[in-house]
Design a protein around this motif. Sequence first.
Motif, PDB file in Angstrom:
ATOM      1  N   SER A  89      44.453  48.173  42.536  1.00 52.88           N
ATOM      2  CA  SER A  89      45.743  47.231  42.722  1.00 52.88           C
ATOM      3  C   SER A  89      45.058  45.721  42.442  1.00 52.88           C
ATOM      4  O   SER A  89      45.496  44.948  41.806  1.00 52.88           O
ATOM      5  N   ASP A  90      43.714  45.463  42.968  1.00 51.85           N
ATOM      6  CA  ASP A  90      43.172  44.188  42.692  1.00 51.85           C
ATOM      7  C   ASP A  90      42.806  44.001  41.011  1.00 51.85           C
ATOM      8  O   ASP A  90      43.214  43.058  40.698  1.00 51.85           O
ATOM      9  N   THR A  91      42.418  45.028  40.449  1.00 49.46           N
ATOM     10  CA  THR A  91      42.372  44.615  38.998  1.00 49.46           C
ATOM     11  C   THR A  91      43.520  44.377  38.227  1.00 49.46           C
ATOM     12  O   THR A  91      43.604  43.658  37.463  1.00 49.46           O
ATOM     13  N   HIS A  92      44.666  45.263  38.662  1.00 54.29           N
ATOM     14  CA  HIS A  92      45.976  44.614  38.218  1.00 54.29           C
ATOM     15  C   HIS A  92      46.306  43.444  38.590  1.00 54.29           C
ATOM     16  O   HIS A  92      46.538  42.606  37.433  1.00 54.29           O
ATOM     17  N   ARG A  93      46.297  42.961  39.744  1.00 57.45           N
ATOM     18  CA  ARG A  93      46.731  41.607  39.906  1.00 57.45           C
ATOM     19  C   ARG A  93      45.618  40.689  39.372  1.00 57.45           C
ATOM     20  O   ARG A  93      46.380  39.426  38.742  1.00 57.45           O
TER      21      ARG A  93
END
Length: 212
Positions: free
Chosen positions: A175-179
Amino acid sequence: MSSAYVSHVNVAIPRPKMVGNRVIDTAIDKHAAEGAVAVGLTGFVSDRVGNPTYHGGSDRALYAFAGEDYDWWADELDRVLRPGLFGENLTTRGIDVNAALIGERWRIGTATVALSGPRVPCATFAAQMGERGWVRRFGALDRPGAYLRVLEPGAVRAGDEIAVLDRPDHDVTVSDTHRIYRRDRSEAARMIDLPHLVSDLAQWAHDHTAGG
């Protein structure tokens, strides 16, 4: 059955689909397979990709999406969503795919995989769903599902346990990498040197980090 498992194994071959004002070949419309499906270093042997420039390969050999997120979207969209509709190879239950760490290793069936990055929604996905503003809506949730790199080939079937073998020593989730990639590029340095991160995102992180 384990609390974390594969509920459906989904495959497809490319077929023509209207995307915008042109027809492309895409294998996004996947359907459940019966029995054990062989997994090679570039994904399921019975699965194909329509555009190998942007899909498939060792970086994105498999795509996993959580059944719990399907449940959320089914309520949100007020429609039935079958496994494979989002183009995932593995529909999961009992594990938060998006909270997994980049580089985290899982054993699924007789295959070993590593979490390699987030799915970034595209026009083909929008055409598949037929929902207004789909790329924006899906991307805003930061629950994109995860691409997997195959470390040890094997076979996977519906019902197979998902066993977390180890988690790397960092705190960067799928999720962090997407954000970070979509909105918070000032945090690109957090993506530097993540184990097993897809190569184009690793290069993007270097390019968007001062001194990188």
